[in-house]
Design an enzyme around this catalytic site. Sequence first.
Site, PDB file in Angstrom:
ATOM      1  N   ASN A 260       0.867  -1.177   0.000  1.00 10.88           N
ATOM      2  CA  ASN A 260       0.000   0.000   0.000  1.00 10.88           C
ATOM      3  C   ASN A 260       0.906   1.230   0.000  1.00 10.88           C
ATOM      4  O   ASN A 260       1.476   1.582   1.023  1.00 10.88           O
ATOM      5  CB  ASN A 260      -0.883  -0.040   1.261  1.00 10.88           C
ATOM      6  CG  ASN A 260      -1.684   1.233   1.443  1.00 10.88           C
ATOM      7  OD1 ASN A 260      -1.808   2.039   0.529  1.00 10.88           O
ATOM      8  ND2 ASN A 260      -2.240   1.416   2.635  1.00 10.88           N
ATOM      9  N   TRP A 261       1.038   1.830  -1.176  1.00  8.81           N
ATOM     10  CA  TRP A 261       1.975   2.955  -1.306  1.00  8.81           C
ATOM     11  C   TRP A 261       1.440   4.234  -0.670  1.00  8.81           C
ATOM     12  O   TRP A 261       2.169   5.216  -0.540  1.00  8.81           O
ATOM     13  CB  TRP A 261       2.264   3.230  -2.787  1.00  8.81           C
ATOM     14  CG  TRP A 261       2.978   2.132  -3.511  1.00  8.81           C
ATOM     15  CD1 TRP A 261       3.240   0.854  -3.046  1.00  8.81           C
ATOM     16  CD2 TRP A 261       3.519   2.180  -4.832  1.00  8.81           C
ATOM     17  NE1 TRP A 261       3.895   0.129  -3.999  1.00  8.81           N
ATOM     18  CE2 TRP A 261       4.089   0.918  -5.115  1.00  8.81           C
ATOM     19  CE3 TRP A 261       3.572   3.168  -5.816  1.00  8.81           C
ATOM     20  CZ2 TRP A 261       4.706   0.620  -6.336  1.00  8.81           C
ATOM     21  CZ3 TRP A 261       4.184   2.875  -7.031  1.00  8.81           C
ATOM     22  CH2 TRP A 261       4.753   1.615  -7.281  1.00  8.81           C
ATOM     23  N   LYS A 262       0.173   4.245  -0.345  1.00  8.47           N
ATOM     24  CA  LYS A 262      -0.460   5.460   0.206  1.00  8.47           C
ATOM     25  C   LYS A 262      -0.219   6.647  -0.740  1.00  8.47           C
ATOM     26  O   LYS A 262      -0.133   6.444  -1.942  1.00  8.47           O
ATOM     27  CB  LYS A 262       0.031   5.724   1.629  1.00  8.47           C
ATOM     28  CG  LYS A 262      -0.104   4.471   2.501  1.00  8.47           C
ATOM     29  CD  LYS A 262       0.091   4.712   3.967  1.00  8.47           C
ATOM     30  CE  LYS A 262      -0.083   3.386   4.712  1.00  8.47           C
ATOM     31  NZ  LYS A 262      -0.032   3.529   6.148  1.00  8.47           N
TER      32      LYS A 262
ATOM     33  N   GLY B  46       2.878  -0.994   4.318  1.00  6.50           N
ATOM     34  CA  GLY B  46       2.891   0.416   3.938  1.00  6.50           C
ATOM     35  C   GLY B  46       4.307   0.875   3.634  1.00  6.50           C
ATOM     36  O   GLY B  46       4.838   0.654   2.541  1.00  6.50           O
ATOM     37  N   GLY B  47       4.947   1.489   4.615  1.00  3.40           N
ATOM     38  CA  GLY B  47       6.271   2.103   4.433  1.00  3.40           C
ATOM     39  C   GLY B  47       7.281   1.214   3.722  1.00  3.40           C
ATOM     40  O   GLY B  47       7.977   1.653   2.794  1.00  3.40           O
TER      41      GLY B  47
ATOM     42  N   GLU C 147      -6.737   5.012   7.744  1.00  2.00           N
ATOM     43  CA  GLU C 147      -6.532   6.416   7.353  1.00  2.00           C
ATOM     44  C   GLU C 147      -7.757   6.971   6.629  1.00  2.00           C
ATOM     45  O   GLU C 147      -8.063   8.163   6.741  1.00  2.00           O
ATOM     46  CB  GLU C 147      -5.254   6.533   6.498  1.00  2.00           C
ATOM     47  CG  GLU C 147      -4.014   6.349   7.377  1.00  2.00           C
ATOM     48  CD  GLU C 147      -2.811   5.725   6.692  1.00  2.00           C
ATOM     49  OE1 GLU C 147      -2.766   5.689   5.455  1.00  2.00           O
ATOM     50  OE2 GLU C 147      -1.906   5.250   7.417  1.00  2.00           O
TER      51      GLU C 147
ATOM     52  N   GLU D 261      -5.293  -4.627  10.884  1.00  2.00           N
ATOM     53  CA  GLU D 261      -4.258  -3.620  11.081  1.00  2.00           C
ATOM     54  C   GLU D 261      -4.550  -2.835  12.353  1.00  2.00           C
ATOM     55  O   GLU D 261      -5.357  -1.895  12.324  1.00  2.00           O
ATOM     56  CB  GLU D 261      -4.245  -2.638   9.911  1.00  2.00           C
ATOM     57  CG  GLU D 261      -3.923  -3.266   8.575  1.00  2.00           C
ATOM     58  CD  GLU D 261      -3.360  -2.240   7.606  1.00  2.00           C
ATOM     59  OE1 GLU D 261      -2.246  -2.456   7.123  1.00  2.00           O
ATOM     60  OE2 GLU D 261      -4.019  -1.213   7.369  1.00  2.00           O
TER      61      GLU D 261
ATOM     62  N   SER E 289       3.479  -1.818  10.428  1.00  2.00           N
ATOM     63  CA  SER E 289       4.934  -1.866  10.611  1.00  2.00           C
ATOM     64  C   SER E 289       5.541  -3.232  10.272  1.00  2.00           C
ATOM     65  O   SER E 289       6.457  -3.690  10.957  1.00  2.00           O
ATOM     66  CB  SER E 289       5.314  -1.431  12.029  1.00  2.00           C
ATOM     67  OG  SER E 289       4.907  -0.087  12.265  1.00  2.00           O
TER      68      SER E 289
ATOM     69  N   HIS F 172      -9.404   1.382   5.000  1.00  2.00           N
ATOM     70  CA  HIS F 172      -8.125   1.570   5.694  1.00  2.00           C
ATOM     71  C   HIS F 172      -8.330   2.573   6.832  1.00  2.00           C
ATOM     72  O   HIS F 172      -9.124   3.515   6.691  1.00  2.00           O
ATOM     73  CB  HIS F 172      -7.073   2.084   4.703  1.00  2.00           C
ATOM     74  CG  HIS F 172      -5.700   2.077   5.290  1.00  2.00           C
ATOM     75  ND1 HIS F 172      -5.273   3.060   6.146  1.00  2.00           N
ATOM     76  CD2 HIS F 172      -4.689   1.192   5.185  1.00  2.00           C
ATOM     77  CE1 HIS F 172      -4.031   2.779   6.537  1.00  2.00           C
ATOM     78  NE2 HIS F 172      -3.656   1.648   5.966  1.00  2.00           N
TER      79      HIS F 172
ATOM     80  N   GLY G 107       2.582   2.591  10.691  1.00  2.30           N
ATOM     81  CA  GLY G 107       3.541   3.671  10.494  1.00  2.30           C
ATOM     82  C   GLY G 107       4.251   4.114  11.757  1.00  2.30           C
ATOM     83  O   GLY G 107       4.906   5.148  11.782  1.00  2.30           O
TER      84      GLY G 107
HETATM   85  P1  PGA Z   1       2.930   0.536   7.650  1.00  2.85           P
HETATM   86  O1  PGA Z   1       1.456   0.719   7.026  1.00  2.85           O
HETATM   87  O2  PGA Z   1       3.461  -0.766   7.090  1.00  2.85           O
HETATM   88  O3  PGA Z   1       3.713   1.727   7.164  1.00  2.85           O
HETATM   89  O4  PGA Z   1       2.781   0.480   9.114  1.00  2.85           O
HETATM   90  C1  PGA Z   1       0.603  -0.365   6.896  1.00  2.85           C
HETATM   91  C2  PGA Z   1      -0.697   0.080   6.317  1.00  2.85           C
HETATM   92  O5  PGA Z   1      -1.156   1.175   6.656  1.00  2.85           O
HETATM   93  O6  PGA Z   1      -1.326  -0.627   5.515  1.00  2.85           O
END
Ligand code: PGA
Length: 245
Positions: free
Chosen positions: A8-10, A228-229, A95, A163, A207, A93, A169
């Site tokens: 997930n590149w956001k 994500g990251g 976010e 999650e 994470s 998600h 993050g």
């Molecule tokens: P993260 O994000 O790996 O940067 O913690 C995961 C996500 O939000 O899907």
Amino acid sequence: MKKLIVGNWKMNGSTEMASQLVSGIAAGKIDNADVCVCPPYVFLCGIAAAAKQAGIAIGAQDCAYYPKSGAYTGDISASMVKDIGCRYVILGHSERRQYHAESNEVVKNKALRVHEEGLIAVICVGETDAEREAGEHISVVIMQLMESIPETASGANLVIAYEPVWAIGTGKTATEEDVAEMHGIIRRFVNEKLDNPEQVRILYGGSVKPENAASLLAVPHVDGALVGGASLKADQFLAIIAGAA
Ligand code: PGA
């Protein structure tokens, strides 16, 4: 079934970065897991051909609440992301829930749109820090599952991503015991409620990094990861994919 690793590149990247990242993943990818990348909408077309050639699925990070087309300025429909080759759509998600006030009801309606197009909804659930502290994490997640998953869902068109919000993050990951507990609960829910439940993959997200991927992916009922990251660097994402072996 193979594990599924979703990047997930956001809201990150550029045309050039997107194409380099996909070529980097393509160059090092081993065939031990199903792999999907979800860049921002605007980069999907640019990477679709290279991803397809490398056997990497593409997905969108969201889609519209509304049907195929119409006067919905700024929205992108599930039928549009299908048209450019997406197979998966991430929905709900944390976010989106936090910054766009998406309720379970909104997530469920979007999932219906995704299912109408024959795509796979990756529905995200997870508790906040305060909810876990209050001992409400299980009831919160069960409620999200009950209210966000539409009746059209089955093993053919649903992935669930657990999650914990406090792990996204932040560099904090849930312990293997916490992950095992929640994934066991989600697995029981899926087995009781859905058709072809054994085909529903339950991903862990929050994470996930090269250092912890193999141990998290070895936890019972963890069928993959939502990353994500660490999905923004080819070497890190590849190391996570390798952890699914
Ligand atoms: P993260 O994000 O790996 O940067 O913690 C995961 C996500 O939000 O899907």
